[in-house]
Design an enzyme around this catalytic site. Structure first.
Site, PDB file in Angstrom:
ATOM      1  N   ASP A  89      28.376  63.778  61.060  1.00 29.21           N
ATOM      2  CA  ASP A  89      28.879  64.543  62.193  1.00 29.21           C
ATOM      3  C   ASP A  89      30.262  63.998  62.552  1.00 29.21           C
ATOM      4  O   ASP A  89      30.388  62.936  63.153  1.00 29.21           O
ATOM      5  CB  ASP A  89      27.911  64.414  63.374  1.00 29.21           C
ATOM      6  N   GLN A 125      33.970  63.954  66.409  1.00 31.34           N
ATOM      7  CA  GLN A 125      34.889  63.065  67.132  1.00 31.34           C
ATOM      8  C   GLN A 125      35.789  62.282  66.185  1.00 31.34           C
ATOM      9  O   GLN A 125      36.537  61.410  66.633  1.00 31.34           O
ATOM     10  CB  GLN A 125      34.099  62.072  67.995  1.00 31.34           C
ATOM     11  N   HIS A 135      24.710  62.729  69.112  1.00 33.80           N
ATOM     12  CA  HIS A 135      24.895  63.812  70.078  1.00 33.80           C
ATOM     13  C   HIS A 135      23.660  64.721  69.968  1.00 33.80           C
ATOM     14  O   HIS A 135      23.060  64.832  68.902  1.00 33.80           O
ATOM     15  CB  HIS A 135      26.161  64.575  69.674  1.00 33.80           C
ATOM     16  N   LYS A 144      37.979  70.028  69.145  1.00 32.78           N
ATOM     17  CA  LYS A 144      38.075  68.586  69.316  1.00 32.78           C
ATOM     18  C   LYS A 144      39.180  68.016  68.440  1.00 32.78           C
ATOM     19  O   LYS A 144      39.320  66.803  68.305  1.00 32.78           O
ATOM     20  CB  LYS A 144      36.739  67.931  68.996  1.00 32.78           C
ATOM     21  N   CYS A 161      25.691  64.526  76.567  1.00 36.75           N
ATOM     22  CA  CYS A 161      24.810  65.067  75.529  1.00 36.75           C
ATOM     23  C   CYS A 161      24.251  63.973  74.616  1.00 36.75           C
ATOM     24  O   CYS A 161      24.070  64.194  73.410  1.00 36.75           O
ATOM     25  CB  CYS A 161      25.507  66.138  74.676  1.00 36.75           C
TER      26      CYS A 161
HETATM   27  C1  LIG Z   1      29.745  63.689  68.277  1.00 33.43           C
HETATM   28  C2  LIG Z   1      29.613  65.143  68.563  1.00 33.43           C
HETATM   29  N1  LIG Z   1      28.911  65.918  67.730  1.00 33.43           N
HETATM   30  C3  LIG Z   1      28.784  67.239  67.924  1.00 33.43           C
HETATM   31  C4  LIG Z   1      29.349  67.857  69.014  1.00 33.43           C
HETATM   32  C5  LIG Z   1      29.147  69.329  69.193  1.00 33.43           C
HETATM   33  O1  LIG Z   1      30.327  70.023  69.104  1.00 33.43           O
HETATM   34  P1  LIG Z   1      30.392  71.575  69.504  1.00 33.43           P
HETATM   35  O2  LIG Z   1      29.874  71.655  70.900  1.00 33.43           O
HETATM   36  O3  LIG Z   1      31.824  71.915  69.396  1.00 33.43           O
HETATM   37  O4  LIG Z   1      29.531  72.309  68.543  1.00 33.43           O
HETATM   38  C6  LIG Z   1      30.070  67.094  69.915  1.00 33.43           C
HETATM   39  C7  LIG Z   1      30.658  67.721  71.126  1.00 33.43           C
HETATM   40  O5  LIG Z   1      30.672  67.147  72.202  1.00 33.43           O
HETATM   41  C8  LIG Z   1      30.219  65.706  69.680  1.00 33.43           C
HETATM   42  O6  LIG Z   1      30.921  64.943  70.523  1.00 33.43           O
END
Ligand SMILES: Cc1ncc(COP(=O)(O)O)c(C=O)c1O
Lengths: 151, 422
Positions: B216, B219, B139, B242, B380
């Site tokens: 990370d 998800q 991401h 999430k 993203c």
């Molecule tokens: C895999 C992954 N990492 C990080 C994020 C970032 O999360 P946040 O926007 O809540 O900081 C997302 C959000 O779409 C994500 O799907």
């Protein structure tokens, strides 16, 4: 079909999406400009020739994006060809206002003609930028700017 | 006899409180909503999942009964707020099996947590010529901070390649390490493809090279049992919204020994023990990294969301979601001109797809007007899109409360879209 859906995706729009007009590189071109909507990845280049009287003698576009953005670009090119840049400037603002629901093309004075078909996007905030992207790009090309983004 | 009856009562009460996954839908009032006159089929859970009423109640309860700042008041409300927030920390610790609640730092989300690691650990430990390994399917939030750091320090970003199916090339990964490698940043579950990456094994490989690992987990937490001690990663990040919790809150898990050595990033109140104009003595973990008044209600809500997940149970969640994934995969594959993007054998309940001749954005609008909420775009993950040679996808992402009927609604709406555009 659903009301909003049929209003948005009218046959003319679908047709321009499938077979866009003036869909080519203009070479040589007096002006060109790149338009990009990072939200959906829509990317278009608009080419433009303007004569000494500030009349758009030729216009074309290339690129890829959703049906709304492509049909809007295609219809824009057919609409502005032969028009003075001052007139185009006025159209740009009218189109923009219509897409945002600030101008009602049926009741408020305007010169939008068949471009009224895009009035439907005003109900769908996420799609307003799709319809206006090519207009921003044209606007930037005329102003001699290089690249616009609608984000 | 009385004792027996008491304990029987307790057992029954416990049963009643246990949320049955088939009925969990009732806990999410928003799912009864209509959009554009159609029943809502919410299939955009990878962007933000919905909140059960226990989370919302906790939120309101804080605001209506004990809204006060934490860690600073001697009055009752402040004490209650402090203990509710610390309880939330403990509840989240338990969910991801961290060794200590000190290792749980509240942040504004996963992005904020990654930036914390970059600013604190990264700037102290990464220098010119050092290497950071990430993957093609990251991401943007696990790319941009490292790109920024590399630009600042003159470090090098290396990228693990993937197959066309969306599976990491582990052999390539294993051969990417050098004596300059300092960090591996890897997404546990891809938000675009659904691919579940073997983070245990990847961490083991990194460990063998004495390289730090950030996972990370944005998800991951809503879908699978996370055990940060078993993974043995140094850092783990996730977001409340999430995992059935509120927005604006998330956590950084970091190993205690490591975080104790890390310099603070943001300065301010709460993160200090004493301040003079000449010297500041920093607070202990986790407060060292929590400058300023935190998102107290969010933290409390996220704690309740963690407990909600525990109550339903990961076994039930996994079973239900995999069933939905199989059902949806089968139904979607049967649509003419539709191609699923991301076909890893290890996959969470996320399906990205493209349809010949129809731009995802148009699909998204048709679906929306049919009551189906999906996400369209690059999610993203622009470098991933580029690798796969596509601009955008439509993504349906399922949560524990979704039903097969909603998949059917999606499929019917997709047929409508193909009708319009053919
Ligand atoms: C895999 C992954 N990492 C990080 C994020 C970032 O999360 P946040 O926007 O809540 O900081 C997302 C959000 O779409 C994500 O799907």
């Amino acid at each position: 079909m659903d009301d909003k859906l049929s209003q948005l995706y009218q046959q003319v729009v679908l047709d321009h999406n499938k077979t866009p007009r003036n869909f080519r590189v203009l070479d040589p071109a007096d002006f060109e400009s790149l338009g990009y909507n990072p939200l959906c990845g829509d990317k278009y280049k608009v080419f433009l020739n303007i004569d000494e009287h500030n009349i758009v003698t030729d216009i074309s576009f290339i690129g890829d994006g959703c049906a709304i953005s492509k049909a809007s670009a295609s219809m824009m090119t057919t609409f502005v060809k032969g028009k003075h840049i001052d007139e185009i400037e006025k159209l740009f603002h009218q189109f923009h206002d219509m897409a945002q629901g600030k101008l009602d093309p049926e009741n408020d004075p305007n010169d939008l003609g068949r471009l009224k078909i895009f009035y439907g996007v005003r109900n769908l905030p996420a799609r307003v930028k799709c319809a206006t992207l090519c207009w921003h790009t044209l606007h930037a090309a005329i102003k001699g700017k290089e690249k616009v983004t609608t984000e | 006899m009385a004792d027996l009856q008491e304990s029987l009562k307790a057992v029954n009460k416990d049963k009643a409180e246990r949320t049955d996954i088939e009925r969990c839908r009732e806990d999410f009032p928003i799912l009864a909503r209509k959009v554009h006159g159609k029943p809502l089929a919410f299939l955009d859970n990878a962007a933000s999942s919905q909140m059960p009423d226990v989370v919302m109640h906790a939120y309101t309860d804080y605001h209506s009964r004990y809204h006060a700042n934490v860690h600073r008041g001697v009055h009752l409300l402040s004490q209650e707020a402090t203990s509710a927030m610390e309880q939330a920390r403990e509840d989240i610790r338990e969910l991801i099996n961290a060794g200590s609640a000190k290792e749980i730092i509240f942040t504004s989300g996963a992005t904020d947590a990654i930036n914390l690691v970059m600013q604190s650990w990264g700037r102290a430990n990464i220098g010119e010529g050092d290497e950071i390994i990430i993957s093609t399917m990251e991401h943007h939030s696990n790319i941009v901070p490292w790109r920024m750091l590399c630009d600042e320090k003159g470090a090098v970003l290396k990228v693990i390649p993937i197959s066309d199916e969306g599976v990491l090339d582990l052999d390539a990964y294993a051969s990417m390490f050098s004596n300059r490698t300092k960090l591996v940043g890897i997404v546990y579950v891809s938000n675009t493809l659904g691919t579940i990456n073997p983070v245990d094994e990847m961490t083991r490989i990194a460990r063998a090279h004495d390289v730090a690992v950030l996972v990370d987990g944005a998800q991951a937490v809503s879908h699978l049992k996370v055990d940060v001690q078993q993974i043995d990663c140094d850092f783990f990040v996730t977001s409340g919204h999430k995992m059935y919790g509120p927005t604006g809150i998330g956590i950084l898990y970091g190993k205690q020994e490591l975080m104790e050595k890390m310099p603070p990033w943001r300065g301010g109140g709460d993160m200090i023990l004493s301040v003079s104009f000449d010297e500041v003595i920093y607070n202990d973990l986790p407060y060292k990294f929590e400058a300023g008044t935190p998102h107290i209600a969010g933290a409390i809500g996220m704690g309740k969301a963690a407990n909600y997940i525990k109550t339903v149970g990961y076994d039930a969640i996994h079973h239900k979601e995999q069933e939905l994934l199989m059902y949806a995969t089968e139904k979607l594959q049967a649509i003419d001109g539709l191609r699923i993007i991301g076909t890893s054998p290890e996959k969470s309940s996320v399906i990205s797809f493209v349809v010949d001749g129809i731009h995802p954005h148009d699909i998204g609008t048709v679906l929306d007007l049919e009551g189906v909420a999906v996400r369209t775009g690059h999610h993203c993950t622009q470098p991933l899109m580029e690798r796969l040679g596509i601009v955008a996808t439509t993504r349906a992402s399922m949560a524990m409360y979704n039903r097969k009927e909603e998949i059917d609604q999606l499929v019917t709406a997709l047929h409508k879209a193909t009708e319009i555009f053919r």
